[in-house]
Design an enzyme around this catalytic site. Structure first.
Site, PDB file in Angstrom:
ATOM      1  N   ASP A 125      -7.402  -8.114  -7.495  1.00 11.91           N
ATOM      2  CA  ASP A 125      -6.620  -6.930  -7.880  1.00 11.91           C
ATOM      3  C   ASP A 125      -6.125  -6.189  -6.639  1.00 11.91           C
ATOM      4  O   ASP A 125      -5.359  -5.224  -6.761  1.00 11.91           O
ATOM      5  CB  ASP A 125      -7.399  -6.025  -8.840  1.00 11.91           C
ATOM      6  CG  ASP A 125      -8.660  -5.442  -8.224  1.00 11.91           C
ATOM      7  OD1 ASP A 125      -9.006  -5.811  -7.089  1.00 11.91           O
ATOM      8  OD2 ASP A 125      -9.304  -4.602  -8.894  1.00 11.91           O
ATOM      9  N   ASP A 139      -9.226 -11.795 -11.139  1.00 12.21           N
ATOM     10  CA  ASP A 139      -9.952 -10.528 -11.073  1.00 12.21           C
ATOM     11  C   ASP A 139      -9.700  -9.729 -12.338  1.00 12.21           C
ATOM     12  O   ASP A 139      -8.555  -9.625 -12.808  1.00 12.21           O
ATOM     13  CB  ASP A 139      -9.401  -9.731  -9.886  1.00 12.21           C
ATOM     14  CG  ASP A 139     -10.486  -9.133  -9.029  1.00 12.21           C
ATOM     15  OD1 ASP A 139     -11.666  -9.207  -9.404  1.00 12.21           O
ATOM     16  OD2 ASP A 139     -10.132  -8.600  -7.959  1.00 12.21           O
ATOM     17  N   LYS A 170     -13.669 -12.453 -12.208  1.00 12.28           N
ATOM     18  CA  LYS A 170     -14.546 -11.655 -11.343  1.00 12.28           C
ATOM     19  C   LYS A 170     -14.580 -10.212 -11.820  1.00 12.28           C
ATOM     20  O   LYS A 170     -13.536  -9.650 -12.185  1.00 12.28           O
ATOM     21  CB  LYS A 170     -14.057 -11.717  -9.890  1.00 12.28           C
ATOM     22  CG  LYS A 170     -14.920 -10.874  -8.952  1.00 12.28           C
ATOM     23  CD  LYS A 170     -14.618 -11.129  -7.488  1.00 12.28           C
ATOM     24  CE  LYS A 170     -13.393 -10.416  -6.977  1.00 12.28           C
ATOM     25  NZ  LYS A 170     -13.440  -8.947  -7.100  1.00 12.28           N
ATOM     26  N   GLU A 213     -16.425  -6.227 -10.995  1.00 12.34           N
ATOM     27  CA  GLU A 213     -17.115  -5.403  -9.999  1.00 12.34           C
ATOM     28  C   GLU A 213     -18.243  -4.618 -10.649  1.00 12.34           C
ATOM     29  O   GLU A 213     -18.062  -4.050 -11.733  1.00 12.34           O
ATOM     30  CB  GLU A 213     -16.124  -4.399  -9.377  1.00 12.34           C
ATOM     31  CG  GLU A 213     -15.035  -5.057  -8.563  1.00 12.34           C
ATOM     32  CD  GLU A 213     -14.098  -4.039  -7.906  1.00 12.34           C
ATOM     33  OE1 GLU A 213     -14.370  -2.817  -7.974  1.00 12.34           O
ATOM     34  OE2 GLU A 213     -13.088  -4.476  -7.334  1.00 12.34           O
ATOM     35  N   GLU A 250     -19.444  -7.173  -0.645  1.00 11.41           N
ATOM     36  CA  GLU A 250     -18.404  -6.522   0.176  1.00 11.41           C
ATOM     37  C   GLU A 250     -18.968  -5.334   0.939  1.00 11.41           C
ATOM     38  O   GLU A 250     -19.592  -4.431   0.353  1.00 11.41           O
ATOM     39  CB  GLU A 250     -17.232  -6.068  -0.725  1.00 11.41           C
ATOM     40  CG  GLU A 250     -16.147  -5.339   0.085  1.00 11.41           C
ATOM     41  CD  GLU A 250     -14.809  -5.191  -0.612  1.00 11.41           C
ATOM     42  OE1 GLU A 250     -14.630  -5.744  -1.716  1.00 11.41           O
ATOM     43  OE2 GLU A 250     -13.944  -4.511  -0.027  1.00 11.41           O
TER      44      GLU A 250
HETATM   45  O1  KIV Z   1      -9.359  -8.009  -5.127  1.00 14.68           O
HETATM   46  C1  KIV Z   1      -9.723  -8.624  -4.114  1.00 14.68           C
HETATM   47  O2  KIV Z   1      -8.924  -9.104  -3.315  1.00 14.68           O
HETATM   48  C2  KIV Z   1     -11.154  -8.759  -3.880  1.00 14.68           C
HETATM   49  C3  KIV Z   1     -11.586  -9.296  -2.564  1.00 14.68           C
HETATM   50  C4  KIV Z   1     -11.523  -8.231  -1.542  1.00 14.68           C
HETATM   51  C5  KIV Z   1     -12.917  -9.940  -2.629  1.00 14.68           C
HETATM   52  O3  KIV Z   1     -11.932  -8.422  -4.719  1.00 14.68           O
END
Ligand code: KIV
Length: 288
Positions: A67, A106, A136, A138, A205
């Protein structure tokens, strides 16, 4: 006879690539073997077709449609305005490159925080419409219900802890996380909770290298670091940072491998000069 199952464009593409002698598709099992064998995992963000092709040709293991596209491609000043529509659109472009690397989509802010049901539906869109092979999310313990629900639907889930940019307002800025012992312990707990909820890998991160090492050596699943030191099982960078395409700020953990912003400016200035002076087009660019 059982009905014939139609291959998705990505599966069909990967099969075609394999037939052409390209490397085999990277699977979660392969990533697990890489961790066990001490082979470092390479992940990079990709947001469109040409860069996905280039990343795949370079042998990248995981293409993350992050994202961060909100900041480095769409010009927002954080990742918060990114929507499911943006993510589906860009994941589709990446999957059209038919990479052998795994495509991870994401999940944007507010696509998985409200209910586990919404999380499954949105993860499903990234797979079904976008062509992602994993998603993914968070967050730590607080998102475990969503992780479990998505994994139970058959969608591989990558976790992301430490500095989680979607929580920038709660964190009070883009700061290193897990510096004090209590915060470090929370991160280790989060990592284990995500593993037990079904995550197949974790992004770490902006956390101290020692905390990333403790997580990496105590979880079974691969860890992929960004600003998390050298002990992770793999490393990820934002493509536009490593290529020197995004110039607004450069985090401490970025190494630039090119200056594409500089070479793009030089090329465009040369084109503008040639047009203005009449040097372009030449005879060789014109039809008789
Ligand atoms: O959105 C993204 O690019 C990320 C990376 C920084 C791991 O989550």
């Amino acid at each position: 006879m059982p009905p014939k199952v139609q291959a998705t464009p990505t599966q069909a593409g990967a099969a075609a690539n394999a037939a052409e002698g390209a490397r085999p598709k990277v699977s979660r099992a392969k990533l697990g073997e890489m961790k066990k064998g001490g082979e470092r995992i390479v992940m990079v963000t990709a947001y469109d077709y040409p860069f996905a092709r280039l990343a795949d040709a370079a042998g990248v293991d995981i293409l993350l449609v992050g994202d961060t596209l909100g900041m480095v491609v769409l010009g927002f000043d954080s990742t918060l305005p990114v929507t499911m529509e943006h993510m589906v659109h860009h994941t589709q472009a990446v999957s059209r490159a038919r990479p052998s690397g795994m495509i991870v989509g994401d999940m944007p802010f507010m696509s998985y925080q409200v209910t586990a049901e919404e999380a499954v539906r949105n993860a499903g869109r990234l797979v079904q419409e976008g062509g992602a092979e994993a998603v993914k999310l968070e967050g730590g313990e607080r998102i475990c219900a969503a992780v479990e629900a998505i994994a139970s639907a058959g969608i591989p889930v990558m976790g992301h802890i430490g500095l989680t940019p979607q929580a920038v307002h709660q964190l009070g800025g883009y700061r290193v996380q897990g510096r004090d012992p209590a915060a470090a312990e929370r991160l280790v707990r989060d990592a284990h909770a995500l593993q037990e909820s079904g995550c197949f890998a974790l992004v770490l991160e902006a956390i101290p290298a020692s905390v990333a090492q403790q997580i990496t050596t105590t979880v079974r699943i691969p860890t992929i670091g960004i600003g998390a030191g050298p002990h992770c099982d793999g490393q990820v960078l934002v493509l536009h940072d490593l290529l020197g395409l995004f110039e607004e700020f450069v985090p401490k953990f970025v190494r630039r491998y090119a200056d594409l912003a500089g070479s793009t400016r030089t090329a465009l200035e040369a084109f503008a000069d040639d047009v203005r002076s009449g040097r372009f087009p030449g005879k060789e660019h014109s039809y008789g």
